[in-house]
Design a protein around this motif. Structure first.
Motif: not given
Length: 389
Positions: A9-20, A37-41, A52-56
């Motif tokens: 995704c473009a941003v971590p918020s999409s990963l959290k709120f759409l896909l977690s 995703s890009s780094p961010g909130p 830990g399996r997240w990559y910027p």
């Protein structure tokens, strides 16, 4: 060894709120889930969830050719190093850069969830609309092995325009955690107390809207509608909830509580984790979006027993049937939006009947577990196809 899947995704918020929840379900099915995703909130939340399996990667929502090339390279390096079996992309820039990077990184299976075509919200005939249309068509035709669309109208468009065939473009749908939401079950005194606790006045009708604080969610039109309604409903308030703007282009951001005329009637909350309680403070839900894939917020509102006023655009039409569980109005028309809101505020029995029908529809049609199973079944079918090949 487990099958390795990366969601982009473009941003971590999409990963959290759409896909977690979806990522959690897929892990339970035995897949090893990664995210880019890009780094961010919210990146720390994703890092914790995925051990830990997240990559910027430099995936910006704005168009910047040099930065976009860097983003493609970031994704390609991660894919080549981690040797993913499947890359699953989401959101417009996440899909464009993610799919190009996945192919450069030699990922065997690359698919996307189409969360609604972005070009439809852009000005008809404009250069930006033609460019975005071309890019979105390119990812569906050339870089995706499978397109899982949240709404049926986008699949129909893909088939009609000959972008891909029915074996490649499929309706996925969208859903919510039905068990999390329920109608208001407390008395008026408790309602007043809870409204005051979030900054609302205790009495008077409360409209609700949930979505990013950007023009495309229809906040300007809602402000204009509230201005039209104010003389008739002097105690009218709006409870707005969205993520704090961080990665949006400045010209897209719209904070309704800063509107010079209607702003005083808005209470804006940011980054809330208690949505199931906040919906229960509303009397009517409003979503005047310019475009949607298949909006979770209107599904959540229905699951809370609220009638919904939303725009007559694809995606929204799949969550609301006019004069059944809500009302559909012309997009970007604040006068018609105000009239629809007034019609339901003036008729509590009609509004509550719509809310009851919406609640039943949510229970029948909006369970996210059905969507998750479709995703897992798609993975299994693609993996089987590649083994045969």
């Amino acid at each position: 060894m487990p099958v390795k899947v990366a969601h982009i995704c473009a941003v971590p918020s999409s990963l959290k709120f759409l896909l977690s929840d979806q990522m959690r379900y897929l892990e339970e099915q035995g897949y090893e889930i990664h995210a880019i995703s890009s780094p961010g909130p919210y990146q720390d939340d994703i890092i914790e969830q995925l051990d830990g399996r997240w990559y910027p990667a430099r995936i910006s929502r704005s168009i910047s050719p040099l930065d976009d090339l860097r983003g493609v390279w970031d994704v390609a390096r991660v894919c080549a190093r981690e040797r993913f079996d499947i890359v699953h992309t989401h959101t417009p820039k996440g899909t464009l850069l993610g799919q190009l990077g996945a192919h450069l990184g030699r990922v065997p299976i690359v698919i996307q969830t189409l969360h609604g075509f972005y070009f439809i919200a852009l000005e008809e005939g404009s250069l930006s609309r033609r460019l975005v249309h071309a890019l979105e068509t390119f990812t569906c035709r050339a870089t995706s092995e499978l397109v899982l669309s949240q709404n049926a109208e986008d699949v129909a468009r893909l088939l009609r325009e000959g972008v891909c065939g029915p074996d490649k473009a499929q309706v996925l749908g969208n859903g919510i955690d039905i068990s999390r939401f329920k109608p208001r079950d407390f008395d008026d005194d408790e309602l007043r107390r809870r409204r005051e606790a979030v900054g609302l006045k205790p009495d008077g009708p409360v409209l609700g809207i949930v979505g990013r604080y950007v023009l495309g969610k229809g906040y300007r039109e809602l402000c204009e509608a509230v201005q039209l309604l104010a003389p008739r409903y002097p105690t009218l308030q709006v409870l707005a909830i969205g993520a704090r703007p961080t990665s949006e282009r400045p010209e897209e951001v719209f904070l309704p509580d800063q509107d010079p005329i209607a702003g005083e009637r808005f209470v804006c909350l940011y980054d809330r984790q208690d949505m199931e309680e906040l919906y229960r403070l509303m009397d009517l839900f409003v979503l005047p979006s310019w475009r949607e894939g298949m909006p979770r917020s209107s599904m959540e509102a229905s699951a809370t027993g609220l009638a919904v006023v939303t725009t007559d655009v694809r995606g929204c039409r799949e969550t609301v049937t006019h004069d059944d569980n809500g009302l559909l109005v012309e997009v970007r028309n604040s006068r018609l939006l105000a009239e629809a809101i007034a019609a339901l505020l003036d008729d509590p029995e009609r509004r509550e009947a719509m809310g009851r029908r919406g609640l039943q529809r949510a229970r029948d049609e909006f369970d996210q577990q059905v969507v998750f199973r479709r995703v897992a079944d798609s993975y299994a079918a693609l993996l089987k196809r590649h083994v045969r090949a």
